[in-house]
Design a protein around this motif. Sequence first.
Motif, PDB file in Angstrom:
ATOM      1  N   LEU A  47      23.309   1.905  -7.933  1.00 44.11           N
ATOM      2  CA  LEU A  47      23.880   2.204  -6.622  1.00 44.11           C
ATOM      3  C   LEU A  47      23.709   0.942  -5.783  1.00 44.11           C
ATOM      4  CD1 LEU A  47      25.136   4.303  -4.683  1.00 44.11           C
ATOM      5  CD2 LEU A  47      22.803   4.902  -3.998  1.00 44.11           C
ATOM      6  N   ILE A  48      24.794   0.524  -5.139  1.00 41.20           N
ATOM      7  CA  ILE A  48      24.780  -0.728  -4.380  1.00 41.20           C
ATOM      8  C   ILE A  48      24.959  -0.449  -2.891  1.00 41.20           C
ATOM      9  CG2 ILE A  48      25.782  -3.034  -4.140  1.00 41.20           C
ATOM     10  CD1 ILE A  48      27.015  -2.650  -6.933  1.00 41.20           C
ATOM     11  N   PRO A  49      23.874  -0.404  -2.120  1.00 46.48           N
ATOM     12  CA  PRO A  49      24.010  -0.293  -0.667  1.00 46.48           C
ATOM     13  C   PRO A  49      24.488  -1.626  -0.103  1.00 46.48           C
ATOM     14  CG  PRO A  49      21.811   0.374  -1.426  1.00 46.48           C
ATOM     15  CD  PRO A  49      22.461  -0.378  -2.528  1.00 46.48           C
ATOM     16  N   VAL A  50      25.447  -1.561   0.812  1.00 42.93           N
ATOM     17  CA  VAL A  50      26.011  -2.774   1.385  1.00 42.93           C
ATOM     18  C   VAL A  50      26.069  -2.631   2.898  1.00 42.93           C
ATOM     19  CG1 VAL A  50      28.027  -4.282   1.497  1.00 42.93           C
ATOM     20  CG2 VAL A  50      27.399  -3.219  -0.677  1.00 42.93           C
TER      21      VAL A  50
ATOM     22  N   THR B 178      26.894 -10.394 -12.462  1.00 37.25           N
ATOM     23  CA  THR B 178      25.592 -10.216 -13.119  1.00 37.25           C
ATOM     24  C   THR B 178      25.546  -8.898 -13.874  1.00 37.25           C
ATOM     25  OG1 THR B 178      24.471 -11.510 -11.398  1.00 37.25           O
ATOM     26  CG2 THR B 178      23.110 -10.048 -12.739  1.00 37.25           C
ATOM     27  N   ILE B 179      26.062  -7.846 -13.249  1.00 35.34           N
ATOM     28  CA  ILE B 179      26.080  -6.531 -13.893  1.00 35.34           C
ATOM     29  C   ILE B 179      26.899  -6.566 -15.177  1.00 35.34           C
ATOM     30  CG2 ILE B 179      26.900  -4.155 -13.647  1.00 35.34           C
ATOM     31  CD1 ILE B 179      26.232  -4.439 -10.619  1.00 35.34           C
ATOM     32  N   GLU B 180      28.047  -7.240 -15.140  1.00 38.53           N
ATOM     33  CA  GLU B 180      28.892  -7.338 -16.331  1.00 38.53           C
ATOM     34  C   GLU B 180      28.184  -8.099 -17.448  1.00 38.53           C
ATOM     35  OE1 GLU B 180      31.778  -5.906 -17.171  1.00 38.53           O
ATOM     36  OE2 GLU B 180      31.421  -4.755 -15.333  1.00 38.53           O
ATOM     37  N   GLN B 181      27.459  -9.144 -17.079  1.00 39.54           N
ATOM     38  CA  GLN B 181      26.711  -9.906 -18.088  1.00 39.54           C
ATOM     39  C   GLN B 181      25.607  -9.059 -18.709  1.00 39.54           C
ATOM     40  OE1 GLN B 181      25.616 -14.045 -17.212  1.00 39.54           O
ATOM     41  NE2 GLN B 181      26.903 -13.931 -15.386  1.00 39.54           N
ATOM     42  N   VAL B 182      24.934  -8.269 -17.869  1.00 38.63           N
ATOM     43  CA  VAL B 182      23.900  -7.381 -18.389  1.00 38.63           C
ATOM     44  C   VAL B 182      24.506  -6.340 -19.326  1.00 38.63           C
ATOM     45  CG1 VAL B 182      22.216  -5.598 -17.762  1.00 38.63           C
ATOM     46  CG2 VAL B 182      22.331  -7.704 -16.433  1.00 38.63           C
ATOM     47  N   LYS B 183      25.643  -5.774 -18.935  1.00 43.04           N
ATOM     48  CA  LYS B 183      26.323  -4.786 -19.785  1.00 43.04           C
ATOM     49  C   LYS B 183      26.717  -5.384 -21.129  1.00 43.04           C
ATOM     50  CE  LYS B 183      29.390  -1.987 -18.196  1.00 43.04           C
ATOM     51  NZ  LYS B 183      30.556  -1.412 -17.509  1.00 43.04           N
ATOM     52  N   GLU B 184      27.184  -6.613 -21.087  1.00 35.33           N
ATOM     53  CA  GLU B 184      27.667  -7.267 -22.306  1.00 35.33           C
ATOM     54  C   GLU B 184      26.541  -7.645 -23.251  1.00 35.33           C
ATOM     55  OE1 GLU B 184      30.043 -11.364 -23.609  1.00 35.33           O
ATOM     56  OE2 GLU B 184      30.108 -10.672 -21.521  1.00 35.33           O
ATOM     57  N   LYS B 185      25.412  -8.085 -22.698  1.00 33.26           N
ATOM     58  CA  LYS B 185      24.374  -8.667 -23.540  1.00 33.26           C
ATOM     59  C   LYS B 185      23.105  -7.832 -23.683  1.00 33.26           C
ATOM     60  CE  LYS B 185      25.942 -13.314 -22.257  1.00 33.26           C
ATOM     61  NZ  LYS B 185      25.585 -14.612 -21.611  1.00 33.26           N
ATOM     62  N   LEU B 186      22.818  -6.966 -22.682  1.00 29.91           N
ATOM     63  CA  LEU B 186      21.505  -6.326 -22.675  1.00 29.91           C
ATOM     64  C   LEU B 186      21.515  -4.806 -22.530  1.00 29.91           C
ATOM     65  CD1 LEU B 186      19.764  -8.916 -20.299  1.00 29.91           C
ATOM     66  CD2 LEU B 186      19.375  -8.691 -22.763  1.00 29.91           C
ATOM     67  N   ASN B 187      22.535  -4.259 -21.890  1.00 30.17           N
ATOM     68  CA  ASN B 187      22.521  -2.815 -21.602  1.00 30.17           C
ATOM     69  C   ASN B 187      23.951  -2.287 -21.523  1.00 30.17           C
ATOM     70  OD1 ASN B 187      22.095  -0.211 -20.763  1.00 30.17           O
ATOM     71  ND2 ASN B 187      21.096  -0.735 -18.824  1.00 30.17           N
TER      72      ASN B 187
ATOM     73  N   LEU C 139      25.008   0.658 -19.036  1.00 27.30           N
ATOM     74  CA  LEU C 139      24.893   0.513 -17.585  1.00 27.30           C
ATOM     75  C   LEU C 139      26.224   0.798 -16.894  1.00 27.30           C
ATOM     76  CD1 LEU C 139      22.947  -0.324 -15.298  1.00 27.30           C
ATOM     77  CD2 LEU C 139      23.758  -2.673 -15.597  1.00 27.30           C
ATOM     78  N   GLN C 140      26.165   1.639 -15.860  1.00 26.59           N
ATOM     79  CA  GLN C 140      27.354   1.985 -15.086  1.00 26.59           C
ATOM     80  C   GLN C 140      27.036   1.907 -13.591  1.00 26.59           C
ATOM     81  OE1 GLN C 140      29.625   5.507 -16.465  1.00 26.59           O
ATOM     82  NE2 GLN C 140      28.087   5.691 -18.075  1.00 26.59           N
ATOM     83  N   ILE C 141      28.063   1.632 -12.811  1.00 27.80           N
ATOM     84  CA  ILE C 141      27.898   1.605 -11.355  1.00 27.80           C
ATOM     85  C   ILE C 141      28.255   2.983 -10.802  1.00 27.80           C
ATOM     86  CG2 ILE C 141      28.629   0.556  -9.186  1.00 27.80           C
ATOM     87  CD1 ILE C 141      29.340  -1.961 -10.710  1.00 27.80           C
ATOM     88  N   LEU C 142      27.276   3.632 -10.182  1.00 29.30           N
ATOM     89  CA  LEU C 142      27.542   4.925  -9.558  1.00 29.30           C
ATOM     90  C   LEU C 142      28.469   4.746  -8.368  1.00 29.30           C
ATOM     91  CD1 LEU C 142      26.836   7.979  -9.462  1.00 29.30           C
ATOM     92  CD2 LEU C 142      25.043   7.380  -7.823  1.00 29.30           C
TER      93      LEU C 142
END
Length: 262
Positions: free
Chosen positions: A151-154, A170-179, A182-185
């Motif tokens: 969840l991304i508060p802005v 960064t989230i896309e890189q984490v999804k691709e390589k580590l997790n 991972l999804q964005i709520l």
Amino acid sequence: MIKLACVNQKGGTGKTTTVLHLSYILGRKGLKVLAIDLDPQAHLTSAFGIDPDTVEVGMDDVLESYTQKGERTKVTDITVPITVGGAEIMLAPSNAYLERLNITLLNALARESVLSSVLEDVDSFDVVLIDCQPTLSILTLNALVAANYILIPVETKGLSVQGLLMLFDTIEQVKEKLNRNLQILGILPVRYQKRLKSAQKNLERLSSFSDVVRVYPPVPESAAFEEMIEDKKTLYDVESTTAKRALKIYEQVASDIVKLVR
């Protein structure tokens, strides 16, 4: 068990406040909630009424024990029961010593996955909420690897679209390589002042992301919210129209989390 990280590399975006409110709202809905303070500034620990300086064993001890041989300190060994908003929440507190993990974890084996290993030993909760520090540090990276959802508060009055795009990258890189799971709520606009043209414009800019990620209605700003936390009150205890609007939005986010659990 749903693991949700509240992330934004910018400070002052309401991450701690969001985790605080979601904790007791989800607790009131009958879910067993673990709130983890993964910020060395320990704002979440303070928000729950605990002085970080009194925390003798915190998240730094847990994470460090999982990088070494020998007996591990499990997160359930350090949790503190907190009653707030008519619900009991389990808090994994933190203090300033957690900052040293941003250095020591760099030399650890599978350094990005230490928190993930910690949470593998947890099965007694429905939801784990992780309050992250306002940088894309190794601690924040651990949260992204351990989480199912983000969840991304802005902050609407100080929006940095460039910073938001960097976070998405960064989230896309984490999804691709580590997790891969991972999804964005969603994106949660906070501290919205409707009378400010800059806030209105920034909210429109955030709405442009709705094609790729959910953008929740904006949480209004009110000075009373900070005082409310200091007085150990919740959104259920305040009768103002602003507080009721904020509660409605946080309940909407909580309802989406409940759907994921059930």
